[in-house]
Scaffold this active site. Structure first.
Site, PDB file in Angstrom:
ATOM      1  N   ILE A  72       0.845  -1.263   0.223  1.00  0.00           N
ATOM      2  CA  ILE A  72      -0.023  -0.069  -0.021  1.00  0.00           C
ATOM      3  C   ILE A  72       0.785   1.142  -0.059  1.00  0.00           C
ATOM      4  CG2 ILE A  72      -2.037  -1.096   1.000  1.00  0.00           C
ATOM      5  CD1 ILE A  72      -0.906  -0.144   3.781  1.00  0.00           C
ATOM      6  N   ARG A 115       5.254   2.504  -0.535  1.00  0.00           N
ATOM      7  CA  ARG A 115       6.813   2.449  -0.905  1.00  0.00           C
ATOM      8  C   ARG A 115       7.478   3.981  -0.556  1.00  0.00           C
ATOM      9  NH1 ARG A 115      10.000  -1.457  -3.084  1.00  0.00           N
ATOM     10  NH2 ARG A 115       8.015  -2.616  -3.549  1.00  0.00           N
ATOM     11  N   GLY A 116       8.519   3.829   0.173  1.00  0.00           N
ATOM     12  CA  GLY A 116       9.354   4.880   0.591  1.00  0.00           C
ATOM     13  C   GLY A 116      10.677   4.774   0.376  1.00  0.00           C
ATOM     14  N   ARG A 117      11.573   5.622   0.919  1.00  0.00           N
ATOM     15  CA  ARG A 117      13.169   5.837   0.849  1.00  0.00           C
ATOM     16  C   ARG A 117      13.777   4.444   1.270  1.00  0.00           C
ATOM     17  NH1 ARG A 117      16.787   9.978   3.896  1.00  0.00           N
ATOM     18  NH2 ARG A 117      18.843   9.316   3.096  1.00  0.00           N
ATOM     19  N   PHE A 118      13.373   3.903   2.613  1.00  0.00           N
ATOM     20  CA  PHE A 118      14.018   3.018   3.257  1.00  0.00           C
ATOM     21  C   PHE A 118      13.169   1.570   3.195  1.00  0.00           C
ATOM     22  CE2 PHE A 118      15.451   6.559   5.715  1.00  0.00           C
ATOM     23  CZ  PHE A 118      16.799   6.597   4.985  1.00  0.00           C
ATOM     24  N   GLY A 119      12.034   1.464   2.477  1.00  0.00           N
ATOM     25  CA  GLY A 119      11.253   0.232   2.290  1.00  0.00           C
ATOM     26  C   GLY A 119       9.704   0.347   1.944  1.00  0.00           C
ATOM     27  N   VAL A 169       5.446  -0.580   2.684  1.00  0.00           N
ATOM     28  CA  VAL A 169       4.405  -0.693   3.535  1.00  0.00           C
ATOM     29  C   VAL A 169       3.193  -1.644   2.970  1.00  0.00           C
ATOM     30  CG1 VAL A 169       2.408   0.209   5.128  1.00  0.00           C
ATOM     31  CG2 VAL A 169       4.879   1.314   4.752  1.00  0.00           C
ATOM     32  N   LYS A 180       5.367  -2.132   8.143  1.00  0.00           N
ATOM     33  CA  LYS A 180       6.407  -1.199   7.631  1.00  0.00           C
ATOM     34  C   LYS A 180       7.671  -2.035   7.449  1.00  0.00           C
ATOM     35  CE  LYS A 180       8.620   3.208   7.879  1.00  0.00           C
ATOM     36  NZ  LYS A 180       8.582   4.340   8.902  1.00  0.00           N
ATOM     37  N   ASP A 206       9.950  16.834  13.405  1.00  0.00           N
ATOM     38  CA  ASP A 206       9.541  16.610  12.014  1.00  0.00           C
ATOM     39  C   ASP A 206       8.042  16.384  11.642  1.00  0.00           C
ATOM     40  OD1 ASP A 206      10.053  16.544   9.311  1.00  0.00           O
ATOM     41  OD2 ASP A 206      10.108  14.501   9.086  1.00  0.00           O
TER      42      ASP A 206
END
Length: 280
Positions: free
Chosen positions: A15, A17-21, A23, A45, A141
């Protein structure tokens, strides 16, 4: 994936996808792994360790997020961590599933929010921030992309990879280092000074401004220009945009986006003293 993770959960479709992996949605297989009725949907995650560089910051983020989330859970306005698993290549965090649009996408698609709606969201956000601060945690953040909503429309503050545990009261440690997202970072962070939990109040003030205006208060064409605008902290309310915004909301923004951190409201003060002026 670890055998323990696959034993406890059915791993479903991707569902995000990001910089490190990546989900994925997941479902508990054992009653002991099932979430409470307040959080019926889950996601896992999976953080790829090889994608995390060897520098101190990225490695720190990898280790910090599950520790901080475990320290803070449960709270109705924080993304909850249910389990953590680790193997040779990945760290897997089982979290609440929030598949509604985040605040950034909501404002981008619909434009500025009506003041009562912005006040409702801010109240939930500040309850989450105050909870963090009472536990000696600085998020560092806070931004619309990290403000999620569950299936019931309840706000969930997410992404504690940049968070720090500083303690509380007279024992609270001071932080250093430019951490955060340019539009939302506080002046004392940009200036390289020591800072504390009130950087989160500044960031939440920027979020409130974005909800009411549709754009951030301190802008530029580059990170350097944005940082310069943040340092000047020249807060303006363009009449075309803020015509229908109450004087109480503008006063609240001034006190949250106060360049002098010693005079800036705390999270508890926003909740107990000023937020009622916006909601009334």
């Amino acid at each position: 994936m670890t055998e323990a993770l696959k034993r406890d959960y059915r791993i479903c479709e991707e569902i995000g996808r990001g910089r490190f992996g990546v989900v994925r949605r997941c479902e508990p297989l054992e009653p002991s792994a099932a979430p409470s009725s307040a959080a019926p949907s889950l996601a896992v995650k999976s953080i790829d360790k090889s994608a995390v560089s060897g520098d101190d910051l990225d490695s720190h983020c990898l280790l910090t997020e599950p520790k901080v989330m475990s320290l803070l859970s449960p709270h109705p306005n924080l993304l909850r961590i249910h389990n953590a698993y680790e193997d040779s290549s990945h760290l897997h965090l089982v979290l609440d599933l929030c598949d509604s649009p985040d605040l950034h996408r909501a404002v981008a698609s619909s434009g500025p929010l009506p003041e009562p709606e912005a006040a409702r969201i801010l109240a939930q956000l500040m309850r989450a921030v105050a909870h963090c601060h009472r536990h000696g945690v600085v998020h560092r953040d806070i931004k619309p992309e990290n403000i999620l909503f569950d299936s019931r429309g309840r706000l969930r503050l997410a992404d504690f990879g940049s968070a720090e545990v500083i303690g509380g009261g007279e024992q609270a440690a001071a932080l250093r280092g430019v951490v955060g997202t340019p539009h939302y970072v506080a002046p004392e962070v940009v200036a390289g000074r020591e800072y504390g939990e009130k950087v989160d109040v500044w960031s939440a003030g920027v979020v409130l401004y974005v909800m009411l205006a549709g754009f951030p208060p301190f802008r530029g064409e580059s990170a350097v220009e944005i940082f310069g605008a943040v340092l000047r902290a020249n807060l303006r309310f363009p009449p075309r945009v803020f015509r229908s915004v109450s004087a109480a909301a503008k006063d609240l923004l001034r006190m949250m986006l106060c360049r002098d951190a010693s005079r800036r409201l705390s999270a508890d003060q926003v909740l107990k003293i000023r937020l009622q002026l916006v909601i009334s």
